[in-house]
Design a protein around this motif. Structure first.
Motif, PDB file in Angstrom:
ATOM      1  N   CYS A  76     -39.485 -39.214 -20.783  1.00  0.00           N
ATOM      2  CA  CYS A  76     -40.129 -38.427 -21.845  1.00  0.00           C
ATOM      3  C   CYS A  76     -40.193 -39.141 -23.188  1.00  0.00           C
ATOM      4  O   CYS A  76     -40.645 -38.545 -24.172  1.00  0.00           O
ATOM      5  CB  CYS A  76     -39.399 -37.097 -22.009  1.00  0.00           C
ATOM      6  SG  CYS A  76     -39.367 -36.092 -20.510  1.00  0.00           S
ATOM      7  N   ALA A  83     -40.440 -33.462 -23.388  1.00  0.00           N
ATOM      8  CA  ALA A  83     -39.120 -33.273 -22.781  1.00  0.00           C
ATOM      9  C   ALA A  83     -38.814 -31.817 -22.461  1.00  0.00           C
ATOM     10  O   ALA A  83     -37.944 -31.529 -21.632  1.00  0.00           O
ATOM     11  CB  ALA A  83     -38.049 -33.837 -23.703  1.00  0.00           C
ATOM     12  N   PRO A  87     -40.659 -30.200 -17.948  1.00  0.00           N
ATOM     13  CA  PRO A  87     -39.729 -29.626 -16.970  1.00  0.00           C
ATOM     14  C   PRO A  87     -40.109 -28.212 -16.554  1.00  0.00           C
ATOM     15  O   PRO A  87     -39.984 -27.850 -15.374  1.00  0.00           O
ATOM     16  CB  PRO A  87     -38.386 -29.655 -17.707  1.00  0.00           C
ATOM     17  CG  PRO A  87     -38.505 -30.811 -18.632  1.00  0.00           C
ATOM     18  CD  PRO A  87     -39.931 -30.763 -19.101  1.00  0.00           C
ATOM     19  N   SER A  98     -37.251 -35.495 -11.566  1.00  0.00           N
ATOM     20  CA  SER A  98     -36.179 -35.977 -12.437  1.00  0.00           C
ATOM     21  C   SER A  98     -36.738 -36.291 -13.821  1.00  0.00           C
ATOM     22  O   SER A  98     -37.864 -36.792 -13.956  1.00  0.00           O
ATOM     23  CB  SER A  98     -35.543 -37.238 -11.841  1.00  0.00           C
ATOM     24  OG  SER A  98     -34.950 -36.947 -10.591  1.00  0.00           O
ATOM     25  N   PHE A  99     -35.921 -36.002 -14.835  1.00  0.00           N
ATOM     26  CA  PHE A  99     -36.340 -36.221 -16.225  1.00  0.00           C
ATOM     27  C   PHE A  99     -35.263 -36.964 -16.989  1.00  0.00           C
ATOM     28  O   PHE A  99     -34.077 -36.676 -16.880  1.00  0.00           O
ATOM     29  CB  PHE A  99     -36.614 -34.873 -16.917  1.00  0.00           C
ATOM     30  CG  PHE A  99     -37.827 -34.172 -16.393  1.00  0.00           C
ATOM     31  CD1 PHE A  99     -39.063 -34.349 -16.983  1.00  0.00           C
ATOM     32  CD2 PHE A  99     -37.731 -33.334 -15.282  1.00  0.00           C
ATOM     33  CE1 PHE A  99     -40.191 -33.707 -16.490  1.00  0.00           C
ATOM     34  CE2 PHE A  99     -38.852 -32.689 -14.779  1.00  0.00           C
ATOM     35  CZ  PHE A  99     -40.085 -32.882 -15.381  1.00  0.00           C
ATOM     36  N   ASP A 100     -35.716 -37.937 -17.781  1.00  0.00           N
ATOM     37  CA  ASP A 100     -34.837 -38.641 -18.706  1.00  0.00           C
ATOM     38  C   ASP A 100     -35.631 -38.893 -19.981  1.00  0.00           C
ATOM     39  O   ASP A 100     -36.850 -38.647 -20.033  1.00  0.00           O
ATOM     40  CB  ASP A 100     -34.326 -39.947 -18.092  1.00  0.00           C
ATOM     41  CG  ASP A 100     -33.054 -40.449 -18.766  1.00  0.00           C
ATOM     42  OD1 ASP A 100     -32.609 -39.834 -19.761  1.00  0.00           O
ATOM     43  OD2 ASP A 100     -32.496 -41.456 -18.292  1.00  0.00           O
ATOM     44  N   ALA A 101     -34.946 -39.379 -21.015  1.00  0.00           N
ATOM     45  CA  ALA A 101     -35.602 -39.565 -22.301  1.00  0.00           C
ATOM     46  C   ALA A 101     -34.890 -40.665 -23.075  1.00  0.00           C
ATOM     47  O   ALA A 101     -33.884 -41.225 -22.616  1.00  0.00           O
ATOM     48  CB  ALA A 101     -35.589 -38.255 -23.082  1.00  0.00           C
ATOM     49  N   ARG A 106     -32.104 -37.745 -25.945  1.00  0.00           N
ATOM     50  CA  ARG A 106     -30.939 -37.333 -25.161  1.00  0.00           C
ATOM     51  C   ARG A 106     -29.941 -36.523 -25.997  1.00  0.00           C
ATOM     52  O   ARG A 106     -29.176 -35.737 -25.455  1.00  0.00           O
ATOM     53  CB  ARG A 106     -30.222 -38.557 -24.583  1.00  0.00           C
ATOM     54  CG  ARG A 106     -30.838 -39.127 -23.316  1.00  0.00           C
ATOM     55  CD  ARG A 106     -29.964 -40.239 -22.771  1.00  0.00           C
ATOM     56  NE  ARG A 106     -30.390 -40.686 -21.448  1.00  0.00           N
ATOM     57  CZ  ARG A 106     -29.654 -41.466 -20.670  1.00  0.00           C
ATOM     58  NH1 ARG A 106     -28.456 -41.871 -21.093  1.00  0.00           N
ATOM     59  NH2 ARG A 106     -30.091 -41.837 -19.484  1.00  0.00           N
ATOM     60  N   MET A 110     -31.091 -28.976 -24.744  1.00  0.00           N
ATOM     61  CA  MET A 110     -31.984 -28.479 -23.694  1.00  0.00           C
ATOM     62  C   MET A 110     -31.432 -27.242 -22.996  1.00  0.00           C
ATOM     63  O   MET A 110     -32.113 -26.628 -22.177  1.00  0.00           O
ATOM     64  CB  MET A 110     -32.215 -29.580 -22.645  1.00  0.00           C
ATOM     65  CG  MET A 110     -33.075 -30.743 -23.098  1.00  0.00           C
ATOM     66  SD  MET A 110     -34.820 -30.305 -23.274  1.00  0.00           S
ATOM     67  CE  MET A 110     -35.239 -29.856 -21.595  1.00  0.00           C
ATOM     68  N   HIS A 132     -28.421 -31.538 -21.642  1.00  0.00           N
ATOM     69  CA  HIS A 132     -29.195 -32.624 -22.249  1.00  0.00           C
ATOM     70  C   HIS A 132     -29.858 -33.430 -21.139  1.00  0.00           C
ATOM     71  O   HIS A 132     -29.534 -33.280 -19.964  1.00  0.00           O
ATOM     72  CB  HIS A 132     -28.287 -33.531 -23.086  1.00  0.00           C
ATOM     73  CG  HIS A 132     -27.681 -32.866 -24.284  1.00  0.00           C
ATOM     74  ND1 HIS A 132     -28.232 -32.927 -25.537  1.00  0.00           N
ATOM     75  CD2 HIS A 132     -26.564 -32.097 -24.397  1.00  0.00           C
ATOM     76  CE1 HIS A 132     -27.483 -32.245 -26.389  1.00  0.00           C
ATOM     77  NE2 HIS A 132     -26.460 -31.723 -25.713  1.00  0.00           N
ATOM     78  N   HIS A 133     -30.792 -34.308 -21.513  1.00  0.00           N
ATOM     79  CA  HIS A 133     -31.307 -35.281 -20.559  1.00  0.00           C
ATOM     80  C   HIS A 133     -30.203 -36.283 -20.243  1.00  0.00           C
ATOM     81  O   HIS A 133     -29.381 -36.574 -21.107  1.00  0.00           O
ATOM     82  CB  HIS A 133     -32.511 -36.013 -21.152  1.00  0.00           C
ATOM     83  CG  HIS A 133     -33.761 -35.201 -21.195  1.00  0.00           C
ATOM     84  ND1 HIS A 133     -33.990 -34.247 -22.164  1.00  0.00           N
ATOM     85  CD2 HIS A 133     -34.867 -35.191 -20.392  1.00  0.00           C
ATOM     86  CE1 HIS A 133     -35.179 -33.703 -21.958  1.00  0.00           C
ATOM     87  NE2 HIS A 133     -35.730 -34.251 -20.893  1.00  0.00           N
ATOM     88  N   PRO A 134     -30.188 -36.846 -19.014  1.00  0.00           N
ATOM     89  CA  PRO A 134     -31.116 -36.641 -17.897  1.00  0.00           C
ATOM     90  C   PRO A 134     -30.696 -35.459 -17.020  1.00  0.00           C
ATOM     91  O   PRO A 134     -29.551 -35.008 -17.059  1.00  0.00           O
ATOM     92  CB  PRO A 134     -30.997 -37.953 -17.123  1.00  0.00           C
ATOM     93  CG  PRO A 134     -29.571 -38.368 -17.355  1.00  0.00           C
ATOM     94  CD  PRO A 134     -29.236 -37.943 -18.758  1.00  0.00           C
TER      95      PRO A 134
END
Length: 413
Positions: A76, A83, A87, A98-101, A106, A110, A132-134
């Motif tokens: 993201c 972000a 999702p 799967s999501f990361d930033a 981060r 979230m 939080h991410h991820p």
């Protein structure tokens, strides 16, 4: 009388991309924002399997009301809308996503959204730091139903649920216990209606029907938050500026920043499709609650030293969890410029004074860089910036646009 060409609204572009992806058919977005944030959003949609094509200043998005399917990993970048919105969109589909930033993203919360998606039927597997991410979403669609949400840190949590509500099997009944930045929610509801879904609202209670968004051609208006820097510049320099495409019919609450300038002594005129700000250059300090227009808080903070009396900005705790702690970033930079400031948990008081030129610490935050560029227009010396490139997040051409504005002012006045 300089005119400034402002790029498309980031907030409207992100919502329009979600709506277009969720709609039946192909949507054309006219003059959306092209920046790091929106490019990250488009990249995320593409990763999830949506077809997005650029055509000059427009985007064509082929929608899929059934949501994404299969397995995908989305990065993201720094984008909070990417972000938080993607999702929710992925949870309406079928598969594992799967999501990361970035490290910056981060750090941003979230939990309210992830908890809500989990209660609606998605299975959330978190990474090293809960909330939080991820994280990874396993889903076979969302059932919908009743849910309670705290959106006191960010209205984006509520917007994400509102946008995905029609894609659930039962629709959503959302009761909000706290809410910041209400105009962004109004924007979301208006845009959902434009794409064929009407939400019933009773205060902070929202009933979202299950249904299908309809594709359309949608024009994105200029960004009001980005416009605030040029409105502030006009007020500071004692000149007049026009921004076409923003006016009384704007969806963006941040256009209300011109009301703050009016209280400071500037002249403001809005018609249906143009905003004009002019000033004598003599400004008074103000006391203003900026809870609903907090993205423009740094703009006011950067302008406030030039007022004849102190300025008090209140109810902006949520700015502490943006790209950086914006309240602290403003206080740090103003103090280094020799301006006396006082801060609390959710407020900032700024005393009058002539800022001396320093290297502005942007904290990697586009809004800090752009806001204190305005301070630099009348500072004692030449202002510099440790990371001027951070403006690419929402306004890649900001510094050249500001330079053109200053040149036009010198020519006209």
């Amino acid at each position: 009388m300089p005119k400034v060409a402002i790029p498309g609204s980031k907030s409207i572009t992100a919502r329009a991309l979600f709506l277009a992806a969720a709609a039946k058919g192909t949507t054309t977005l006219r003059r959306p924002l092209f920046s790091d944030d929106t490019e990250g959003f488009v990249e995320g949609l593409t990763t999830l399997g949506y077809a997005v094509e650029r055509d000059g200043d427009d985007l064509h998005v082929k929608g899929s009301p059934e949501g994404p399917t299969g397995v995908a990993s989305v990065f993201c970048r720094d984008g909070a809308t990417t972000a938080r919105f993607l999702p929710a969109l992925s949870a309406s589909g079928h598969g594992q996503f799967s999501f990361d930033a970035s490290n910056q993203m981060r750090k941003r919360p979230m939990s309210p959204l992830l908890d809500a998606l989990g209660r609606l039927g998605a299975s959330i597997t978190v990474g090293a730091q809960t909330g939080h991410h991820p994280f990874t979403i396993n889903t076979d669609g969302l059932e919908g139903g009743e849910i309670e949400l705290d959106a006191g840190i960010s209205s984006q949590f509520l917007t994400a649920l509102l946008l995905v509500g029609p894609l659930t099997r039962k629709g959503l009944d959302i009761r909000v216990t706290d809410l910041v930045s209400r105009p962004y929610v109004d924007m979301t509801l208006s845009m959902m209606a434009d794409f064929g879904i009407n939400v019933v609202r009773d205060g902070d209670h929202f009933r979202v029907p299950s249904g299908t968004y309809e594709s359309r051609t949608y024009r994105v208006e200029p960004d009001a938050s980005s416009s605030s820097y040029f409105f502030a510049a006009a007020a500071l320099l004692g000149v007049e500026v026009h921004v076409e495409g923003l006016g009384t019919e704007s969806l963006q609450g941040d256009l209300r920043f011109v009301d703050v300038l009016k209280k400071m002594g500037a002249n403001v005129h809005l018609d249906r499709s143009r905003a004009t700000v002019s000033s004598s250059g003599h400004l008074q300090g103000v006391e203003v609650n900026m809870r609903d227009i907090s993205d423009t808080m740094p703009t006011l903070a950067a302008l406030a030293p030039f007022a004849k009396t102190p300025t008090l900005i209140t109810d902006v705790f949520n700015t502490r969890v943006k790209e950086c702690d914006r309240l602290e970033a403003c206080a740090v930079n103003l103090s280094r410029m020799g301006i006396k400031v006082e801060t609390g948990r959710d407020w900032l008081r700024i005393l009058p004074g002539l800022p001396k030129a320093v290297e502005v610490e942007t904290f990697g935050d586009h809004r800090i860089a752009m806001a204190f560029s305005i301070t630099g227009l009348k500072s004692n010396g030449v202002m510099s910036f440790d990371d001027p490139g951070c403006v690419k997040k929402t306004f890649p051409t900001f510094f050249t646009t500001l330079e053109d504005f200053v040149t036009a002012v010198r020519t006209a006045y």
